[in-house]
Design a protein around this motif. Structure first.
Motif, mmCIF file in Angstrom:
data_model
loop_
_atom_site.group_PDB
_atom_site.id
_atom_site.type_symbol
_atom_site.label_atom_id
_atom_site.label_comp_id
_atom_site.label_asym_id
_atom_site.label_seq_id
_atom_site.Cartn_x
_atom_site.Cartn_y
_atom_site.Cartn_z
ATOM 1 N N GLY A 470 0.796 -1.153 -0.135
ATOM 2 C CA GLY A 470 0.016 -0.062 -0.033
ATOM 3 C C GLY A 470 0.768 1.287 0.005
ATOM 4 O O GLY A 470 2.177 1.223 -0.427
ATOM 5 N N ARG A 502 -7.158 5.292 2.577
ATOM 6 C CA ARG A 502 -5.972 4.466 1.907
ATOM 7 C C ARG A 502 -5.398 3.614 3.006
ATOM 8 O O ARG A 502 -5.513 3.815 4.348
ATOM 9 C CB ARG A 502 -4.885 5.572 1.450
ATOM 10 N N TYR A 503 -4.386 2.572 2.788
ATOM 11 C CA TYR A 503 -3.808 1.708 3.799
ATOM 12 C C TYR A 503 -2.178 2.675 3.815
ATOM 13 O O TYR A 503 -1.838 2.897 2.844
ATOM 14 C CB TYR A 503 -3.582 0.405 3.123
ATOM 15 N N MET A 531 -2.122 -5.150 6.335
ATOM 16 C CA MET A 531 -1.751 -3.609 6.373
ATOM 17 C C MET A 531 -2.683 -3.069 7.548
ATOM 18 O O MET A 531 -2.383 -1.975 7.603
ATOM 19 C CB MET A 531 -1.914 -2.951 4.931
ATOM 20 N N ASP A 533 -5.889 -1.588 9.497
ATOM 21 C CA ASP A 533 -6.979 -0.746 8.888
ATOM 22 C C ASP A 533 -6.769 0.263 8.315
ATOM 23 O O ASP A 533 -5.833 0.810 8.423
ATOM 24 C CB ASP A 533 -7.888 -0.259 10.370
ATOM 25 N N PRO A 534 -7.657 0.409 7.288
ATOM 26 C CA PRO A 534 -7.411 1.695 6.378
ATOM 27 C C PRO A 534 -7.621 3.096 7.069
ATOM 28 O O PRO A 534 -8.327 3.098 8.301
ATOM 29 C CB PRO A 534 -8.338 1.480 5.332
ATOM 30 N N TYR A 570 -10.962 3.724 -2.732
ATOM 31 C CA TYR A 570 -10.238 3.122 -1.968
ATOM 32 C C TYR A 570 -9.262 2.028 -2.433
ATOM 33 O O TYR A 570 -9.466 1.537 -3.887
ATOM 34 C CB TYR A 570 -11.085 2.165 -0.994
#
Length: 651
Positions: A470, A502-503, A531, A533-534, A570
């Motif tokens: 990400g 975003r991550y 990764m 939580d966004p 996303y």
């Protein structure tokens, strides 16, 4: 002596606080003189008390000689134990222990002398009560003197320039928190003033720590008058869980307090602790517990091997180089087409790794002849392919350039790796390659397909591996540095859409995954990992504004400018029709994406490269959509191609 003279001169002149605190320490001979004087006062008090009890002393005609003698013996032990050597305002229990040893040795010597006198003359030279009184009184006064001087200095230091200092409350009462607080107290030149401690405990509100109050968090933040006495809270991020860090930050920012982050003793020497204090950064909040990978195979794969890193001057590439250098390969070849960043990296690496052999090559990965000369010369064992164009709006405007670098460049590196029998080829990809909505993501997915296809191609012995990431914190051109610049300029902070998420991950963490991936599997895998939580970009912007000491929408405006060409709300790490397979690491998974045979993808790549040479934007994107059927353009001029495909399929 000069500083001592200036201090006393300042006392006389009235400017006493500033000059006294500039005095580093009292000269040692003065401390010795004061200790001897304290001894004189102590023996005088002991004789006075004996006299009040109407007890006659032995050998009264030699009383002054007896006083001088006991002070002489005491002074000898002061030299032996160096009781005068410590800096008084930094006195500790160790200094008290030395005073105890000195006075105890004096007492023992005088008791032996007394015993000798009693044997020879029939009575002791000193009365035993006077010796013990001297022992206890001298210890008490010497210790009290040091504590008094220490406290006076602390008060003066605390007062010095207090109006311009940041008034801080240290969070916690642990050893680490107390160390930070003590460092603040002992460093008058730093811009902080300790005002107290904050804790969630409710049993410490009546206690004092380093002479300052301990406040319960609930009572503290309910008392607005009390909050006004503070400017900031000071936390130690390394000893806090993420949830706890979030709570403290929310409490502080909601009440108009700054949030400062301090290093731990393990990260920095105590003398440098206060210098390491800085404003809490948004990266500190986004940093979840990093994935630490300890694999002996990583070292084996690099030790005394030749390693190639493309895109080595970029954010990911340069960190890969630094991490690989720790494993002592025989040579690391760093390739990049950006001249200045490559030169800056060269200076940095040669300073940090003077024993390591580096070769810095200025080259374009689309130039196959230039690359083949490197493969032929160095016979690489490991290839890390991090070179890529990554900025979505720019690539959307210049799709042919994405083909030259992301597709042709990857093809060149991958085919040369196969030809020269490189042990492992590791490609750095992106989450934008999953269900792409832009040219950049589609070009990276095309590169993934080409690399995967080589695994099963005829005569291949190289293991081809892909890793997907990400967004990385602090990388060149990423959102956080961009927001920081906008805040520094007074705003506005521009966000494309209020719901965009975003991550995020750290650059070192991403590169640890790259190195780990290079030792895993049998080739052909695409590695993804958890990764966390966004993060909602709007929340990110608001926090950054608050952490900078401003109020969102008042001091710094937030402006929504609309999604950029090719941008989606996303990102995904796995496409819809994929499954994942776990690995030996719980945070790392293998994505089972559909593959294309080498013969098929090779033909398609040749076609799209020809179109790129002709600068035919529509044909380039049309072919990308053929290679990557899930590529649906979003907010882009190329949406027309999707409509045509829909019309054709319906007809």
């Amino acid at each position: 002596m000069k500083k001592l003279y200036n201090a006393f001169r300042s006392l006389y002149g009235g400017d006493n606080v500033m000059k006294i605190t500039e005095l580093r320490y009292i000269p040692r001979w003065i401390v010795l003189f004061l200790d001897i004087f304290i001894g004189l006062v102590s023996i005088t008090i002991s004789y006075y008390l004996i006299d009040k009890l109407h007890v006659k002393v032995n050998f009264p005609q030699y009383i002054y000689y007896k006083i001088v003698f006991i002070l002489f013996i005491n002074a000898i032990f002061m030299f032996v134990y160096k009781t005068y050597a410590g800096i008084i305002r930094h006195s500790t229990f160790f200094d008290f222990f030395k005073i105890l040893l000195c006075s105890g040795s004096t007492l023992l010597t005088m008791l032996l002398l007394n015993l000798s006198f009693k044997i020879i003359f029939g009575k002791p030279l000193y009365l035993y009560p006077s010796l013990f009184l001297y022992f206890f009184i001298s210890i008490f006064i010497m210790f009290f003197f040091r504590m008094m001087i220490k406290q006076v200095f602390n008060i003066l230091i605390d007062y010095k320039g207090s109006a311009s200092k940041t008034r801080v409350a240290v969070v916690g009462v642990s050893d680490a928190s107390v160390s930070i607080a003590r460092a603040i107290l002992h460093n008058p030149n730093y811009p902080y003033r300790l005002e107290g401690f904050l804790t969630k405990r409710s049993d410490s509100h009546k206690a004092l720590l380093l002479g300052h109050k301990i406040y319960n968090i609930d009572k503290f933040f309910k008392d607005k008058n009390l909050i006004s006495d503070f400017d900031a809270i000071l936390i130690i991020k390394e000893i806090m869980a993420k949830q706890e860090l979030e709570e403290w930050m929310t409490f502080a920012l909601d009440n108009g307090l700054k949030v400062l982050n301090a290093p731990t003793l393990s990260k920095m020497r105590e003398s440098d602790l206060v210098g390491g204090i800085r404003n809490l950064q948004i990266e500190d909040l986004l940093n979840r517990k990093p994935i630490k990978i300890e694999n002996i195979e990583v070292q084996k794969r690099h030790f005394e091997k030749t390693v190639l890193v493309t895109g080595g001057a970029g954010s990911i590439g340069s960190e890969i180089v630094r991490q690989v250098a720790q494993f002592k390969p025989s040579v690391i070849v760093v390739v990049d087409q950006a001249e200045s960043p490559l030169y800056e990296l060269e200076l940095d690496l040669l300073e940090k790794f003077p024993e390591q052999i580096f070769k810095f090559v200025l080259a374009d990965i689309s130039n196959n002849y230039r690359l083949e000369a490197l493969f032929e010369k160095y016979q690489f064992s490991m290839v890390y392919h991090a070179a890529a164009y990554k900025h979505v709006p720019l690539i959307e405007e210049n799709p042919h350039e994405a083909i030259f670098v992301n597709v042709l460049g990857t093809k060149n590196i991958a085919l040369l790796s196969k030809k020269y029998k490189v042990n492992r080829f590791v490609m750095v990809s992106t989450d934008k390659a999953v269900n792409p909505t832009n040219v950049m993501g589609a070009s990276k997915r095309t590169a993934e397909l080409f690399v995967q296809s080589l695994q099963g191609s005829e005569g291949n012995v190289t293991k081809f591996i892909t890793t997907r990431f990400g967004n990385v914190l602090g990388s060149n051109g990423s959102v956080i540095p961009h927001f920081k610049k906008q805040i520094e300029k007074g705003g506005p902070v521009t966000i494309t859409h209020p719901d965009i998420i975003r991550y995020f991950m750290t650059i070192p963490e991403a590169c640890e995954l790259v190195l780990e991936a290079g030792t895993m599997g049998s080739g052909g895998e695409i590695y993804v990992f958890d990764m966390g939580d966004p993060v909602k970009i709007l929340d990110l912007a608001r926090r950054m504004i608050k952490l900078s000491g401003f109020t969102p929408d008042e001091d710094i405006k937030i402006k929504f400018i609309g999604l950029r060409p090719g941008e989606k709300l996303y990102e995904e790490l796995l496409s819809d029709n994929t499954t994942t397979v776990p690995t030996h690491h719980q945070k790392i998974m293998i994505s089972k994406d559909p593959c294309i045979r080498f013969e098929e993808i090779d033909v398609l790549c040749k076609q799209i490269i020809k179109s790129a040479v002709k600068r035919d934007k529509l044909q380039v994107v049309r072919l990308l959509k053929e290679i990557v059927p899930e590529f649906i353009s979003n907010n882009s001029e190329f949406e027309v191609l999707d409509k045509k495909n829909i019309e054709i399929s319906e007809s």
